[in-house]
Design a protein around this motif. Structure first.
Motif, PDB file in Angstrom:
ATOM      1  N   LEU A  23      49.832  54.062  38.650  1.00  0.00           N
ATOM      2  CA  LEU A  23      49.123  52.888  38.134  1.00  0.00           C
ATOM      3  C   LEU A  23      47.637  52.963  38.453  1.00  0.00           C
ATOM      4  O   LEU A  23      46.800  52.603  37.622  1.00  0.00           O
ATOM      5  CB  LEU A  23      49.739  51.603  38.684  1.00  0.00           C
ATOM      6  CG  LEU A  23      51.112  51.243  38.113  1.00  0.00           C
ATOM      7  CD1 LEU A  23      51.751  50.120  38.918  1.00  0.00           C
ATOM      8  CD2 LEU A  23      51.016  50.878  36.647  1.00  0.00           C
ATOM      9  N   ASN A  24      47.294  53.429  39.638  1.00  0.00           N
ATOM     10  CA  ASN A  24      45.879  53.622  39.995  1.00  0.00           C
ATOM     11  C   ASN A  24      45.230  54.657  39.082  1.00  0.00           C
ATOM     12  O   ASN A  24      44.124  54.446  38.578  1.00  0.00           O
ATOM     13  CB  ASN A  24      45.735  54.076  41.448  1.00  0.00           C
ATOM     14  CG  ASN A  24      45.864  52.935  42.419  1.00  0.00           C
ATOM     15  OD1 ASN A  24      45.596  51.794  42.088  1.00  0.00           O
ATOM     16  ND2 ASN A  24      46.294  53.256  43.619  1.00  0.00           N
ATOM     17  N   ASP A  25      45.916  55.776  38.882  1.00  0.00           N
ATOM     18  CA  ASP A  25      45.377  56.843  38.029  1.00  0.00           C
ATOM     19  C   ASP A  25      45.275  56.392  36.575  1.00  0.00           C
ATOM     20  O   ASP A  25      44.315  56.735  35.881  1.00  0.00           O
ATOM     21  CB  ASP A  25      46.230  58.103  38.135  1.00  0.00           C
ATOM     22  CG  ASP A  25      46.129  58.765  39.505  1.00  0.00           C
ATOM     23  OD1 ASP A  25      45.230  58.393  40.287  1.00  0.00           O
ATOM     24  OD2 ASP A  25      46.966  59.653  39.785  1.00  0.00           O
ATOM     25  N   LEU A  26      46.250  55.624  36.118  1.00  0.00           N
ATOM     26  CA  LEU A  26      46.219  55.110  34.754  1.00  0.00           C
ATOM     27  C   LEU A  26      45.045  54.152  34.561  1.00  0.00           C
ATOM     28  O   LEU A  26      44.373  54.184  33.531  1.00  0.00           O
ATOM     29  CB  LEU A  26      47.541  54.419  34.410  1.00  0.00           C
ATOM     30  CG  LEU A  26      47.668  53.866  33.003  1.00  0.00           C
ATOM     31  CD1 LEU A  26      47.476  54.954  31.946  1.00  0.00           C
ATOM     32  CD2 LEU A  26      49.034  53.203  32.824  1.00  0.00           C
ATOM     33  N   LYS A  27      44.786  53.334  35.548  1.00  0.00           N
ATOM     34  CA  LYS A  27      43.632  52.428  35.486  1.00  0.00           C
ATOM     35  C   LYS A  27      42.340  53.235  35.349  1.00  0.00           C
ATOM     36  O   LYS A  27      41.483  52.918  34.519  1.00  0.00           O
ATOM     37  CB  LYS A  27      43.578  51.562  36.742  1.00  0.00           C
ATOM     38  CG  LYS A  27      42.375  50.663  36.812  1.00  0.00           C
ATOM     39  CD  LYS A  27      42.289  49.970  38.150  1.00  0.00           C
ATOM     40  CE  LYS A  27      40.915  49.389  38.301  1.00  0.00           C
ATOM     41  NZ  LYS A  27      40.512  49.192  39.655  1.00  0.00           N
ATOM     42  N   ASP A  85      51.443  44.650  45.389  1.00  0.00           N
ATOM     43  CA  ASP A  85      50.581  45.789  45.063  1.00  0.00           C
ATOM     44  C   ASP A  85      50.810  46.288  43.641  1.00  0.00           C
ATOM     45  O   ASP A  85      49.864  46.654  42.943  1.00  0.00           O
ATOM     46  CB  ASP A  85      50.810  46.938  46.051  1.00  0.00           C
ATOM     47  CG  ASP A  85      50.310  46.592  47.443  1.00  0.00           C
ATOM     48  OD1 ASP A  85      49.306  45.858  47.534  1.00  0.00           O
ATOM     49  OD2 ASP A  85      50.923  47.040  48.422  1.00  0.00           O
ATOM     50  N   ILE A  86      52.041  46.308  43.204  1.00  0.00           N
ATOM     51  CA  ILE A  86      52.351  46.722  41.831  1.00  0.00           C
ATOM     52  C   ILE A  86      51.784  45.702  40.854  1.00  0.00           C
ATOM     53  O   ILE A  86      51.157  46.057  39.857  1.00  0.00           O
ATOM     54  CB  ILE A  86      53.880  46.876  41.625  1.00  0.00           C
ATOM     55  CG1 ILE A  86      54.445  47.978  42.528  1.00  0.00           C
ATOM     56  CG2 ILE A  86      54.215  47.112  40.161  1.00  0.00           C
ATOM     57  CD1 ILE A  86      54.059  49.383  42.156  1.00  0.00           C
ATOM     58  N   ILE A  87      51.986  44.435  41.134  1.00  0.00           N
ATOM     59  CA  ILE A  87      51.501  43.367  40.254  1.00  0.00           C
ATOM     60  C   ILE A  87      49.984  43.415  40.143  1.00  0.00           C
ATOM     61  O   ILE A  87      49.426  43.311  39.053  1.00  0.00           O
ATOM     62  CB  ILE A  87      52.003  41.987  40.745  1.00  0.00           C
ATOM     63  CG1 ILE A  87      53.534  41.928  40.619  1.00  0.00           C
ATOM     64  CG2 ILE A  87      51.348  40.850  39.973  1.00  0.00           C
ATOM     65  CD1 ILE A  87      54.172  40.745  41.299  1.00  0.00           C
ATOM     66  N   LYS A  88      49.298  43.612  41.258  1.00  0.00           N
ATOM     67  CA  LYS A  88      47.833  43.680  41.236  1.00  0.00           C
ATOM     68  C   LYS A  88      47.349  44.840  40.370  1.00  0.00           C
ATOM     69  O   LYS A  88      46.378  44.697  39.626  1.00  0.00           O
ATOM     70  CB  LYS A  88      47.287  43.860  42.654  1.00  0.00           C
ATOM     71  CG  LYS A  88      47.281  42.602  43.470  1.00  0.00           C
ATOM     72  CD  LYS A  88      46.709  42.879  44.844  1.00  0.00           C
ATOM     73  CE  LYS A  88      46.739  41.665  45.730  1.00  0.00           C
ATOM     74  NZ  LYS A  88      46.240  41.960  47.088  1.00  0.00           N
ATOM     75  N   ARG A  89      48.003  45.977  40.467  1.00  0.00           N
ATOM     76  CA  ARG A  89      47.555  47.137  39.692  1.00  0.00           C
ATOM     77  C   ARG A  89      47.840  46.981  38.199  1.00  0.00           C
ATOM     78  O   ARG A  89      47.144  47.557  37.384  1.00  0.00           O
ATOM     79  CB  ARG A  89      48.169  48.410  40.233  1.00  0.00           C
ATOM     80  CG  ARG A  89      47.289  48.952  41.337  1.00  0.00           C
ATOM     81  CD  ARG A  89      47.963  49.414  42.481  1.00  0.00           C
ATOM     82  NE  ARG A  89      47.159  49.866  43.588  1.00  0.00           N
ATOM     83  CZ  ARG A  89      47.062  49.190  44.703  1.00  0.00           C
ATOM     84  NH1 ARG A  89      47.580  47.991  44.810  1.00  0.00           N
ATOM     85  NH2 ARG A  89      46.416  49.690  45.725  1.00  0.00           N
ATOM     86  N   CYS A  90      48.826  46.198  37.878  1.00  0.00           N
ATOM     87  CA  CYS A  90      49.134  45.956  36.468  1.00  0.00           C
ATOM     88  C   CYS A  90      48.147  44.983  35.826  1.00  0.00           C
ATOM     89  O   CYS A  90      48.009  44.968  34.606  1.00  0.00           O
ATOM     90  CB  CYS A  90      50.561  45.439  36.319  1.00  0.00           C
ATOM     91  SG  CYS A  90      51.806  46.710  36.615  1.00  0.00           S
ATOM     92  N   GLN A  91      47.451  44.191  36.624  1.00  0.00           N
ATOM     93  CA  GLN A  91      46.509  43.209  36.082  1.00  0.00           C
ATOM     94  C   GLN A  91      45.436  43.864  35.219  1.00  0.00           C
ATOM     95  O   GLN A  91      45.106  43.346  34.153  1.00  0.00           O
ATOM     96  CB  GLN A  91      45.832  42.435  37.208  1.00  0.00           C
ATOM     97  CG  GLN A  91      46.707  41.414  37.871  1.00  0.00           C
ATOM     98  CD  GLN A  91      46.008  40.725  39.037  1.00  0.00           C
ATOM     99  OE1 GLN A  91      44.942  41.139  39.472  1.00  0.00           O
ATOM    100  NE2 GLN A  91      46.618  39.669  39.535  1.00  0.00           N
ATOM    101  N   ASP A  92      44.885  44.981  35.667  1.00  0.00           N
ATOM    102  CA  ASP A  92      43.834  45.648  34.890  1.00  0.00           C
ATOM    103  C   ASP A  92      44.364  46.174  33.563  1.00  0.00           C
ATOM    104  O   ASP A  92      43.654  46.152  32.557  1.00  0.00           O
ATOM    105  CB  ASP A  92      43.209  46.785  35.700  1.00  0.00           C
ATOM    106  CG  ASP A  92      42.405  46.265  36.875  1.00  0.00           C
ATOM    107  OD1 ASP A  92      41.687  45.264  36.701  1.00  0.00           O
ATOM    108  OD2 ASP A  92      42.510  46.853  37.966  1.00  0.00           O
ATOM    109  N   ILE A  93      45.603  46.634  33.563  1.00  0.00           N
ATOM    110  CA  ILE A  93      46.210  47.120  32.318  1.00  0.00           C
ATOM    111  C   ILE A  93      46.436  45.952  31.364  1.00  0.00           C
ATOM    112  O   ILE A  93      46.185  46.064  30.164  1.00  0.00           O
ATOM    113  CB  ILE A  93      47.516  47.885  32.617  1.00  0.00           C
ATOM    114  CG1 ILE A  93      47.213  49.107  33.494  1.00  0.00           C
ATOM    115  CG2 ILE A  93      48.218  48.290  31.325  1.00  0.00           C
ATOM    116  CD1 ILE A  93      48.436  49.802  34.048  1.00  0.00           C
TER     117      ILE A  93
END
Length: 129
Positions: A23-27, A85-93
């Motif tokens: 998710l970090n890399d995808l962002k 942590d998963i939810i936070k990283r999905c916010q940008d997507i």
């Protein structure tokens, strides 16, 4: 689409660390696509490096949005997870899809609302205990 397929593989993984890293890399990947698209649009009459042009020509904003939606990336990343942590990283997507697509898909909106309800009911409001 090899890079996108690697992200998909790890996001669909059952392992938290792999999912988080993907998710970090995808962002970061999405940011590269957005900045390359904007830079190439502004530099339409100027020469740019071959790699930058090639990246933008192959990975467009529409291609990335379609890939995210077709592969149900958010649904799979958030499925059975109340990890903040998963939810936070999905916010940008989610912000990327909302800002760059013409319409926000109804099925994804319904899914995200369900995730929010589960998150609130489970008591994970983002506060550290």
């Amino acid at each position: 689409n090899l890079e996108l397929e690697i992200y998909r593989k790890y996001i669909f993984s059952q392992y938290f660390e792999k999912k988080l890293k993907a998710l970090n890399d995808l962002k970061d990947f999405i940011e590269r696509v957005k900045s390359s698209s904007a830079a190439n649009f502004q530099k339409a009459n100027r020469s740019s490096s071959y790699n930058e042009f090639n990246f933008t020509r192959y990975y467009t904003i529409d291609l990335v949005i379609n890939w995210l939606l077709d592969n149900k990336v958010l649904e799979n990343a958030l499925k059975n997870s109340t990890q903040i942590d998963i939810i936070k990283r999905c916010q940008d997507i989610i912000k990327f899809i909302a800002s760059e697509s013409q319409t926000f898909p109804a099925n994804l909106l319904i899914f995200l609302c369900g995730i929010m309800v589960v998150h609130v009911v489970s008591g994970n409001s983002g506060r550290k205990m």
